[in-house]
Design an enzyme around this catalytic site. Structure first.
Site, PDB file in Angstrom:
ATOM      1  N   ARG A 104      -0.750  -0.486  -2.826  1.00  0.00           N
ATOM      2  CA  ARG A 104      -0.182  -1.593  -3.572  1.00  0.00           C
ATOM      3  C   ARG A 104       0.726  -1.033  -4.654  1.00  0.00           C
ATOM      4  NH1 ARG A 104      -3.601  -6.040  -6.792  1.00  0.00           N
ATOM      5  NH2 ARG A 104      -4.053  -4.293  -8.159  1.00  0.00           N
ATOM      6  N   THR A 108       4.939  -4.314  -8.716  1.00  0.00           N
ATOM      7  CA  THR A 108       5.183  -5.595  -8.020  1.00  0.00           C
ATOM      8  C   THR A 108       3.913  -6.159  -7.386  1.00  0.00           C
ATOM      9  OG1 THR A 108       5.616  -4.510  -5.908  1.00  0.00           O
ATOM     10  CG2 THR A 108       7.488  -4.768  -7.409  1.00  0.00           C
ATOM     11  N   ASP A 200     -10.692   0.477 -10.023  1.00  0.00           N
ATOM     12  CA  ASP A 200      -9.901   0.929  -8.882  1.00  0.00           C
ATOM     13  C   ASP A 200     -10.827   1.572  -7.847  1.00  0.00           C
ATOM     14  OD1 ASP A 200      -8.321   2.692  -7.150  1.00  0.00           O
ATOM     15  OD2 ASP A 200      -6.653   2.119  -8.438  1.00  0.00           O
ATOM     16  N   ASP A 203      -9.877   5.132  -6.502  1.00  0.00           N
ATOM     17  CA  ASP A 203     -10.103   6.193  -7.491  1.00  0.00           C
ATOM     18  C   ASP A 203     -11.599   6.486  -7.648  1.00  0.00           C
ATOM     19  OD1 ASP A 203      -7.439   6.523  -7.952  1.00  0.00           O
ATOM     20  OD2 ASP A 203      -7.410   5.453  -9.863  1.00  0.00           O
TER      21      ASP A 203
HETATM   22  C1  PRP Z   1      -6.468  -1.266  -3.193  1.00  0.00           C
HETATM   23  C2  PRP Z   1      -7.501  -1.803  -2.236  1.00  0.00           C
HETATM   24  C3  PRP Z   1      -6.685  -2.681  -1.322  1.00  0.00           C
HETATM   25  C4  PRP Z   1      -5.643  -3.232  -2.264  1.00  0.00           C
HETATM   26  C5  PRP Z   1      -6.031  -4.620  -2.653  1.00  0.00           C
HETATM   27  O1  PRP Z   1      -5.773  -0.230  -2.627  1.00  0.00           O
HETATM   28  O2  PRP Z   1      -8.218  -0.799  -1.590  1.00  0.00           O
HETATM   29  O3  PRP Z   1      -6.077  -1.988  -0.256  1.00  0.00           O
HETATM   30  O4  PRP Z   1      -5.655  -2.395  -3.442  1.00  0.00           O
HETATM   31  O5  PRP Z   1      -5.043  -5.227  -3.410  1.00  0.00           O
HETATM   32  P1  PRP Z   1      -4.216  -6.459  -2.864  1.00  0.00           P
HETATM   33  O6  PRP Z   1      -5.193  -7.415  -2.259  1.00  0.00           O
HETATM   34  O7  PRP Z   1      -3.573  -7.015  -4.108  1.00  0.00           O
HETATM   35  O8  PRP Z   1      -3.214  -5.965  -1.873  1.00  0.00           O
HETATM   36  P2  PRP Z   1      -4.733   0.659  -3.465  1.00  0.00           P
HETATM   37  O9  PRP Z   1      -3.369   0.034  -3.426  1.00  0.00           O
HETATM   38  O10 PRP Z   1      -5.287   0.896  -4.828  1.00  0.00           O
HETATM   39  O11 PRP Z   1      -4.621   1.978  -2.644  1.00  0.00           O
HETATM   40  P3  PRP Z   1      -5.715   3.114  -2.370  1.00  0.00           P
HETATM   41  O12 PRP Z   1      -6.732   2.517  -1.446  1.00  0.00           O
HETATM   42  O13 PRP Z   1      -4.907   4.184  -1.741  1.00  0.00           O
HETATM   43  O14 PRP Z   1      -6.316   3.519  -3.685  1.00  0.00           O
HETATM   44  N1  URA Z   2      -7.441  -2.651  -6.023  1.00  0.00           N
HETATM   45  C1  URA Z   2      -8.556  -2.160  -6.584  1.00  0.00           C
HETATM   46  O1  URA Z   2      -8.973  -1.023  -6.264  1.00  0.00           O
HETATM   47  N2  URA Z   2      -9.177  -2.890  -7.509  1.00  0.00           N
HETATM   48  C2  URA Z   2      -8.762  -4.112  -7.873  1.00  0.00           C
HETATM   49  O2  URA Z   2      -9.399  -4.744  -8.732  1.00  0.00           O
HETATM   50  C3  URA Z   2      -7.603  -4.621  -7.278  1.00  0.00           C
HETATM   51  C4  URA Z   2      -6.965  -3.877  -6.346  1.00  0.00           C
END
Ligand code: PRP
Ligand code: URA
Length: 208
Positions: A104, A108, A200, A203
């Site tokens: 994400r 944005t 997160d 993370d």
């Molecule tokens: C997080 C999570 C989802 C997304 C959710 O991933 O694991 O994939 O955010 O957010 P959304 O519903 O608003 O799209 P992230 O973008 O943090 O990536 P990562 O899994 O690589 O940490």
């Molecule tokens: N992605 C995450 O990991 N946590 C949130 O709360 C939203 C998006």
């Protein structure tokens, strides 16, 4: 709860989710709790899958057994979905694993696609998409659209925590996709994080 959305009312889920959310939970325990909650959700999300007769023998006699009728795929959305996919695979050892890379954009909040390894036509009948967080829903919607492009018709989404906004968006974009979550929270905050949420997920799972 909205149509097509399942949140098990289960004491173990409530207990484990409380520890998962806790800011003081270290990464190794966070991963373990993610795994345990995922396995409960996988049981729930597969309870009604079709079976075929499978007649075998015990050491004592013949018996009428059953086997799952469909080829199942587990689809982690990278990265955080990896925290759920091994746990799901332990429950469904015959399943295939199909990866989709999506993150994400922090400004944005739009999903950015970066990788997949999806066979076309699909080599599974049912895809279980796993990602801990359903926030705006953008990542899940884009991943499921990509799966449908390959010809997949039966898709279920399994996650840990959702915001109401993510549930509405995913149900609106893909009304055929049922959703299983351990919890649905109050709202998204001004930065697009689920509140109270758990922070997160990627993370905390990867300890980055
Ligand atoms: C997080 C999570 C989802 C997304 C959710 O991933 O694991 O994939 O955010 O957010 P959304 O519903 O608003 O799209 P992230 O973008 O943090 O990536 P990562 O899994 O690589 O940490
Ligand atoms: N992605 C995450 O990991 N946590 C949130 O709360 C939203 C998006």
């Amino acid at each position: 709860m909205a149509d097509g959305v399942f949140v098990p009312k289960h004491a173990l889920v409530a207990h484990k989710l409380t520890r998962l959310r806790d800011v003081n939970t270290p990464s190794p325990l966070f991963r373990q709790l993610t795994k345990e909650i995922t396995q409960i959700l996988i049981c729930e999300a597969t309870a009604d899958l079709p079976t075929v007769p499978d007649n075998r023998e015990t050491p004592l006699s013949e018996f009428s057994g059953e086997s799952l009728a469909q080829k199942i795929g587990i689809v982690p959305i990278l990265r955080a979905g990896l925290g759920m996919s091994d746990a799901a695979h332990e429950m469904l050892p015959m399943a295939r694993i199909l990866h989709i890379g999506m993150y994400r954009d922090e400004e944005t909040l739009e999903p950015v696609y970066y990788y997949d390894k999806l066979p076309t036509p699909p080599n599974v009948d049912l895809a279980l998409v796993v990602d801990p967080m359903l926030a705006t829903g953008g990542s899940a919607i884009a991943a499921i659209s990509r799966l449908k492009e390959t010809g997949l018709k039966q898709i279920r989404f399994i996650g840990l925590i959702a915001a109401p906004e993510g549930i509405s968006a995913l149900r609106g974009a893909h009304p055929d996709v049922q959703i299983w979550m351990a919890g649905v929270d109050e709202k998204l905050n001004e930065n697009g994080y689920i509140c109270p949420g758990l922070g997160d997920a990627g993370d905390r799972i990867m300890d980055t």
